[in-house]
Design a protein around this motif. Structure first.
Motif, PDB file in Angstrom:
ATOM      1  N   LEU A 195      13.947  -2.505  14.014  1.00 16.67           N
ATOM      2  CA  LEU A 195      14.123  -1.953  12.861  1.00 16.67           C
ATOM      3  C   LEU A 195      13.515  -0.417  12.940  1.00 16.67           C
ATOM      4  O   LEU A 195      12.783  -0.151  12.104  1.00 16.67           O
ATOM      5  CB  LEU A 195      14.163  -2.316  11.349  1.00 16.67           C
ATOM      6  CG  LEU A 195      15.065  -2.219  10.716  1.00 16.67           C
ATOM      7  CD1 LEU A 195      16.282  -2.687  10.408  1.00 16.67           C
ATOM      8  CD2 LEU A 195      14.267  -2.944   9.008  1.00 16.67           C
ATOM      9  N   PRO A 196      14.674   0.580  13.149  1.00 11.75           N
ATOM     10  CA  PRO A 196      13.556   1.757  13.349  1.00 11.75           C
ATOM     11  C   PRO A 196      13.803   2.420  12.289  1.00 11.75           C
ATOM     12  O   PRO A 196      14.472   3.671  12.085  1.00 11.75           O
ATOM     13  CB  PRO A 196      14.490   2.925  14.231  1.00 11.75           C
ATOM     14  CG  PRO A 196      15.695   2.060  14.847  1.00 11.75           C
ATOM     15  CD  PRO A 196      15.648   1.184  13.883  1.00 11.75           C
ATOM     16  N   LEU A 197      13.106   2.278  11.053  1.00 16.42           N
ATOM     17  CA  LEU A 197      13.084   2.579  10.089  1.00 16.42           C
ATOM     18  C   LEU A 197      11.974   3.816  10.121  1.00 16.42           C
ATOM     19  O   LEU A 197      12.649   5.225   9.183  1.00 16.42           O
ATOM     20  CB  LEU A 197      12.693   2.098   8.597  1.00 16.42           C
ATOM     21  CG  LEU A 197      13.110   2.253   7.518  1.00 16.42           C
ATOM     22  CD1 LEU A 197      14.037   2.652   6.940  1.00 16.42           C
ATOM     23  CD2 LEU A 197      12.322   0.987   6.661  1.00 16.42           C
ATOM     24  N   PRO A 198      10.448   3.918  10.105  1.00 14.93           N
ATOM     25  CA  PRO A 198       9.609   4.225  10.458  1.00 14.93           C
ATOM     26  C   PRO A 198       9.652   5.493  10.719  1.00 14.93           C
ATOM     27  O   PRO A 198       9.691   6.684  10.652  1.00 14.93           O
ATOM     28  CB  PRO A 198       8.488   3.869  11.297  1.00 14.93           C
ATOM     29  CG  PRO A 198       8.550   2.255  10.380  1.00 14.93           C
ATOM     30  CD  PRO A 198      10.221   2.333  10.457  1.00 14.93           C
ATOM     31  N   ARG A 199      10.596   5.349  12.692  1.00 14.15           N
ATOM     32  CA  ARG A 199      11.410   6.772  12.990  1.00 14.15           C
ATOM     33  C   ARG A 199      12.436   7.814  12.212  1.00 14.15           C
ATOM     34  O   ARG A 199      12.439   8.687  12.232  1.00 14.15           O
ATOM     35  CB  ARG A 199      12.491   6.344  14.248  1.00 14.15           C
ATOM     36  CG  ARG A 199      12.930   7.636  15.281  1.00 14.15           C
ATOM     37  CD  ARG A 199      13.614   6.377  16.807  1.00 14.15           C
ATOM     38  NE  ARG A 199      12.534   6.176  17.287  1.00 14.15           N
ATOM     39  CZ  ARG A 199      11.868   6.414  18.502  1.00 14.15           C
ATOM     40  NH1 ARG A 199      12.082   7.821  18.148  1.00 14.15           N
ATOM     41  NH2 ARG A 199      10.788   6.317  18.943  1.00 14.15           N
ATOM     42  N   LEU A 200      13.599   7.275  11.458  1.00 16.81           N
ATOM     43  CA  LEU A 200      14.021   7.805  11.032  1.00 16.81           C
ATOM     44  C   LEU A 200      13.906   8.415   9.485  1.00 16.81           C
ATOM     45  O   LEU A 200      14.114   9.357   9.559  1.00 16.81           O
ATOM     46  CB  LEU A 200      15.244   6.528   9.969  1.00 16.81           C
ATOM     47  CG  LEU A 200      16.572   7.112   9.460  1.00 16.81           C
ATOM     48  CD1 LEU A 200      17.238   7.762   9.442  1.00 16.81           C
ATOM     49  CD2 LEU A 200      17.378   6.014   8.630  1.00 16.81           C
ATOM     50  N   VAL A 201      12.317   7.591   8.750  1.00 16.46           N
ATOM     51  CA  VAL A 201      11.879   8.377   7.696  1.00 16.46           C
ATOM     52  C   VAL A 201      11.159   9.734   8.700  1.00 16.46           C
ATOM     53  O   VAL A 201      11.100  10.563   7.940  1.00 16.46           O
ATOM     54  CB  VAL A 201      10.833   7.597   7.443  1.00 16.46           C
ATOM     55  CG1 VAL A 201       9.980   8.305   6.268  1.00 16.46           C
ATOM     56  CG2 VAL A 201      12.083   6.588   6.644  1.00 16.46           C
ATOM     57  N   TYR A 202      10.146   9.031   9.655  1.00 20.01           N
ATOM     58  CA  TYR A 202       9.901  10.565  10.372  1.00 20.01           C
ATOM     59  C   TYR A 202      10.750  11.306  10.408  1.00 20.01           C
ATOM     60  O   TYR A 202       9.997  13.022  10.934  1.00 20.01           O
ATOM     61  CB  TYR A 202       9.397  10.148  11.631  1.00 20.01           C
ATOM     62  CG  TYR A 202       8.485  10.663  12.175  1.00 20.01           C
ATOM     63  CD1 TYR A 202       6.629  10.943  11.747  1.00 20.01           C
ATOM     64  CD2 TYR A 202       8.486  11.958  13.604  1.00 20.01           C
ATOM     65  CE1 TYR A 202       5.780  11.614  12.995  1.00 20.01           C
ATOM     66  CE2 TYR A 202       7.671  12.430  13.902  1.00 20.01           C
ATOM     67  CZ  TYR A 202       6.536  12.930  13.408  1.00 20.01           C
ATOM     68  OH  TYR A 202       6.156  13.844  15.024  1.00 20.01           O
ATOM     69  N   TYR A 219       8.882  11.072  17.870  1.00 19.28           N
ATOM     70  CA  TYR A 219       7.989   9.153  16.506  1.00 19.28           C
ATOM     71  C   TYR A 219       7.570   8.971  17.634  1.00 19.28           C
ATOM     72  O   TYR A 219       8.606   8.428  19.269  1.00 19.28           O
ATOM     73  CB  TYR A 219       8.957   8.840  15.888  1.00 19.28           C
ATOM     74  CG  TYR A 219       8.225   7.648  15.140  1.00 19.28           C
ATOM     75  CD1 TYR A 219       6.622   7.702  14.202  1.00 19.28           C
ATOM     76  CD2 TYR A 219       8.721   6.243  15.963  1.00 19.28           C
ATOM     77  CE1 TYR A 219       6.807   6.558  14.005  1.00 19.28           C
ATOM     78  CE2 TYR A 219       8.041   5.470  15.357  1.00 19.28           C
ATOM     79  CZ  TYR A 219       7.025   5.320  14.150  1.00 19.28           C
ATOM     80  OH  TYR A 219       6.341   4.016  14.241  1.00 19.28           O
ATOM     81  N   GLU A 220       6.233   8.459  17.652  1.00 21.30           N
ATOM     82  CA  GLU A 220       5.446   7.779  18.919  1.00 21.30           C
ATOM     83  C   GLU A 220       5.066   6.467  18.487  1.00 21.30           C
ATOM     84  O   GLU A 220       4.025   6.155  17.170  1.00 21.30           O
ATOM     85  CB  GLU A 220       4.551   8.461  19.545  1.00 21.30           C
ATOM     86  CG  GLU A 220       5.153   9.671  20.445  1.00 21.30           C
ATOM     87  CD  GLU A 220       4.142  10.101  21.528  1.00 21.30           C
ATOM     88  OE1 GLU A 220       3.269   9.511  21.263  1.00 21.30           O
ATOM     89  OE2 GLU A 220       4.595  10.737  21.874  1.00 21.30           O
ATOM     90  N   PRO A 221       5.229   4.769  18.122  1.00 22.68           N
ATOM     91  CA  PRO A 221       4.925   4.560  17.381  1.00 22.68           C
ATOM     92  C   PRO A 221       3.212   4.424  18.034  1.00 22.68           C
ATOM     93  O   PRO A 221       2.946   3.924  19.194  1.00 22.68           O
ATOM     94  CB  PRO A 221       5.656   3.280  18.151  1.00 22.68           C
ATOM     95  CG  PRO A 221       6.804   3.386  18.122  1.00 22.68           C
ATOM     96  CD  PRO A 221       6.255   4.993  19.233  1.00 22.68           C
ATOM     97  N   THR A 253       4.059  -1.392  14.808  1.00 23.78           N
ATOM     98  CA  THR A 253       5.167  -0.106  15.045  1.00 23.78           C
ATOM     99  C   THR A 253       6.045   0.088  15.819  1.00 23.78           C
ATOM    100  O   THR A 253       7.354  -0.355  15.941  1.00 23.78           O
ATOM    101  CB  THR A 253       4.269   1.382  14.910  1.00 23.78           C
ATOM    102  OG1 THR A 253       3.129   1.209  15.520  1.00 23.78           O
ATOM    103  CG2 THR A 253       3.431   0.759  13.329  1.00 23.78           C
ATOM    104  N   LYS A 254       5.332  -0.441  17.236  1.00 31.18           N
ATOM    105  CA  LYS A 254       6.734  -0.822  17.974  1.00 31.18           C
ATOM    106  C   LYS A 254       7.756  -1.792  18.067  1.00 31.18           C
ATOM    107  O   LYS A 254       8.637  -1.509  18.060  1.00 31.18           O
ATOM    108  CB  LYS A 254       5.580  -1.027  19.715  1.00 31.18           C
ATOM    109  CG  LYS A 254       5.084  -0.023  20.802  1.00 31.18           C
ATOM    110  CD  LYS A 254       4.239   0.243  21.083  1.00 31.18           C
ATOM    111  CE  LYS A 254       3.053   0.845  21.847  1.00 31.18           C
ATOM    112  NZ  LYS A 254       1.739   0.507  22.374  1.00 31.18           N
TER     113      LYS A 254
END
Length: 431
Positions: free
Chosen positions: A23-30, A9-11, A16-17
């Protein structure tokens, strides 16, 4: 499982960064359901049922919360508030039909999910914990569904609660105190309705928590696949998104077509007409049956009609009913075959399709039939084979059968035995 070739995952922008840092929720979903989660490239539509089960759980929670806003767990008014929801609340009829039929569709999807696991031996190492958590989810579903069936306070609700809680009375010494504690009295009434309503509202959130653990456990070894062969190279996988999000989306569309057909055209088909009669403790229905998804275990319960030495038949039936599910916990150790997929196990395949599946069909049918002959005898034969299959036939077959040759890799099973394709080498000629 950590795949070195998985996309990271790359913000892309400041927001997103910031989220990825705090809170790395987007990274978790990705990493869980996005392009960062590689899955076997050969998954069939039999692998759609997990996503469909998750959708059903969300549907039940949403519709259940709305219904709880208008329901009163009181024996004097529970039936009336159910009718009020159907007649006076805006879209209440749809919410109730979606919730009632959603339970049936939830069990349909989960039963298919379980039997897919039986055929492809999804319980084998290294996925034992995924399977064990899945069985826990099924038990929680059954408890939640039973309590929900009591809430409309119709005839079948009342007498179903009376019969099922009465089973605990068969347990020596502690049985009757447990039964009274569950009901809050000696018969289903206000106390029982309050208990069941509270637990019926709470347990779906407990199920959601166990589902999260189930998915977490799945991501450690990775998904199984129809061949049962583990991932060897990057060529064996594709990213979950967009390949399987599209495939799951198609499966969800078919599911919704069937579900909406049931809700709008056949809303009471899977229910019992006696449940539209208000509960009457002085009038016993001619034929008391639980909801259809309990029928195989209800048939096992009724299959015991004769006392066994000093053990009453009723207690034997109760023990067998619970054992019919608890035996699933031991499948990872009962089935010792080194091969997972039933496609490569000829003897196992015969016992599965011509033994276990017909047996379950008989149990389903007999569970909904009257407790009379020939249904009692059929239940007894099917119950005997059911336990014989898991406790004797499965361990024996796994020890003596000769499996068919497995493909070298998932890619070989998909593309054939082309060496470059199987090894994941570049087959495009240089320009």
């Amino acid at each position: 499982m950590s795949f070195p070739w998985a996309r990271q995952y790359e913000p892309k922008n400041g927001l997103t960064k910031f989220l990825d840092e705090k809170l790395p929720l987007p990274r978790l979903v990705y990493g869980a359901i996005g392009a960062g989660y590689p899955v076997p490239r050969n998954l069939s539509y039999m692998w759609n049922f997990g996503v469909l089960a998750g959708f059903c759980l969300v549907l039940q929670i949403v519709t259940g919360v709305v219904l709880a806003m208008h329901y009163a767990p009181n024996a004097l008014v529970a039936f009336g508030t159910t009718e009020h929801i159907m007649r006076d609340v805006n879209w209440g009829w749809m919410m109730r039909y979606a919730h009632a039929n959603g339970a049936s569709f939830f069990f349909i999807v989960v039963y298919l999910h379980i039997f897919r696991g039986f055929f492809y031996s999804s319980y084998k190492a290294p996925r034992e914990m995924i399977w064990l958590l899945g069985v826990v989810i099924f038990l929680l579903m059954m408890a939640t569904a039973f309590m929900g069936y009591v809430l409309p306070w119709g005839q079948m609700s009342f007498w179903g609660a009376k019969v099922i809680t009465g089973l605990f009375g068969a347990i020596p010494i502690v049985g009757e105190p447990i039964q009274v504690w569950l009901l809050g009295g000696f018969a289903p009434d206000n106390a029982a309705l309050n208990r069941f309503f509270s637990l019926h509202f709470l347990l779906p959130f407990v199920i959601a928590g166990v589902v999260i653990l189930h998915i977490w456990a799945l991501h450690i070894p990775g998904s199984s696949n129809p061949t049962g062969v583990e991932i060897k190279t990057e060529a064996d996988t594709v990213p979950f998104h967009p390949y399987y999000t599209a495939k799951d989306g198609f499966g969800l569309g078919i599911f919704l077509l069937l579900f909406c057909t049931m809700v709008f055209f056949l809303p009471n088909y899977l229910g019992h007409p006696d449940n539209y009669i208000e509960a009457n403790p002085l009038s016993t229905p001619a034929h008391i049956v639980p909801e259809w998804y309990f029928w195989p275990f209800y048939a096992i319960l009724r299959a015991f009609t004769v006392d066994f030495f000093f053990v009453p038949a009723k207690l034997m039936g109760v023990l067998a009913m619970f054992a019919a599910i608890l035996v699933w916990f031991f499948l990872p150790w009962l089935d010792k075959s080194p091969v997972r997929s039933g496609h490569y196990r000829p003897l196992f395949r015969k016992f599965f399709w011509f033994g276990l599946i017909p047996t379950m069909a008989v149990l389903f049918y007999c569970g909904g039939a009257p407790a009379e002959e020939p249904f009692v005898m059929l239940s007894q034969l099917a119950t005997a084979y059911y336990f014989l299959h898991f406790l004797v036939i499965l361990p024996l077959v796994s020890s003596i059968e000769k499996p068919e040759p497995l493909p070298y890799s998932i890619t070989e099973a998909v593309l054939g035995s082309d060496k470059k394709a199987v090894l994941g080498e570049n087959t495009t000629p240089a320009v």
